[in-house]
Design a protein around this motif. Sequence first.
Motif, PDB file in Angstrom:
ATOM      1  N   ARG A  31     -56.464  67.283  46.003  1.00  0.00           N
ATOM      2  CA  ARG A  31     -56.174  65.970  44.995  1.00  0.00           C
ATOM      3  C   ARG A  31     -55.585  66.655  43.885  1.00  0.00           C
ATOM      4  O   ARG A  31     -55.296  67.714  43.650  1.00  0.00           O
ATOM      5  CB  ARG A  31     -57.572  65.562  44.630  1.00  0.00           C
ATOM      6  N   THR A  32     -55.343  65.824  42.885  1.00  0.00           N
ATOM      7  CA  THR A  32     -54.674  66.096  41.842  1.00  0.00           C
ATOM      8  C   THR A  32     -55.565  65.974  40.347  1.00  0.00           C
ATOM      9  O   THR A  32     -56.483  65.034  40.387  1.00  0.00           O
ATOM     10  CB  THR A  32     -53.464  65.574  41.305  1.00  0.00           C
ATOM     11  N   GLN A  35     -53.629  63.749  34.470  1.00  0.00           N
ATOM     12  CA  GLN A  35     -52.364  64.230  33.727  1.00  0.00           C
ATOM     13  C   GLN A  35     -52.775  64.477  31.963  1.00  0.00           C
ATOM     14  O   GLN A  35     -53.678  63.444  31.820  1.00  0.00           O
ATOM     15  CB  GLN A  35     -51.117  63.498  33.874  1.00  0.00           C
ATOM     16  N   ILE A  61     -51.096  68.994  32.105  1.00  0.00           N
ATOM     17  CA  ILE A  61     -51.168  68.908  33.720  1.00  0.00           C
ATOM     18  C   ILE A  61     -49.801  67.702  33.726  1.00  0.00           C
ATOM     19  O   ILE A  61     -50.016  66.847  32.875  1.00  0.00           O
ATOM     20  CB  ILE A  61     -52.485  68.211  34.072  1.00  0.00           C
ATOM     21  N   SER A  65     -48.532  68.029  41.066  1.00  0.00           N
ATOM     22  CA  SER A  65     -49.450  69.194  40.961  1.00  0.00           C
ATOM     23  C   SER A  65     -48.959  70.397  40.116  1.00  0.00           C
ATOM     24  O   SER A  65     -48.846  71.557  40.401  1.00  0.00           O
ATOM     25  CB  SER A  65     -49.786  69.655  42.251  1.00  0.00           C
ATOM     26  N   TYR A  67     -48.032  71.923  35.913  1.00  0.00           N
ATOM     27  CA  TYR A  67     -48.525  72.246  34.765  1.00  0.00           C
ATOM     28  C   TYR A  67     -47.690  72.848  33.868  1.00  0.00           C
ATOM     29  O   TYR A  67     -46.815  73.390  34.460  1.00  0.00           O
ATOM     30  CB  TYR A  67     -50.028  73.133  34.759  1.00  0.00           C
TER      31      TYR A  67
END
Length: 125
Positions: A31-32, A35, A61, A65, A67
């Motif tokens: 998953r992510t 943000q 974020i 995926s 950062y």
Amino acid sequence: MKTPHILILTLVAATIAASVPSGAQEGRPLRTLPQGTYACALPGDANGDATTPMESEGFRIVPGSGYRDAEGVRGLYLLRGTEVIFTSGPKKGQRFERLGNNTLRRLNADGSKSRLSCIRLGGTS
């Protein structure tokens, strides 16, 4: 003999299956994180502030995926279950435990919990 369409679909399916990370194949969904900007801090003490901000540890974020660290340098992370692993960039090798939608706790090299926590401050703006 298979028709060309079925052969193409079979090849596409095999290619996709081979490219899926092993964690996802074993039933552990990848998953992510939400943000936004994550501010990090250490707990304070009874004689002073409740927390000690660690601005250099903060990050944002971003889509894919990804950062960006406090300096804006980009890297990638992997979220597997409740474990976040920074896989590239300036935080490469750092691991966190996800404690909720907006809270992460850094893990030490031996897997024990460190004192550093990171909280998501805002959304994608």
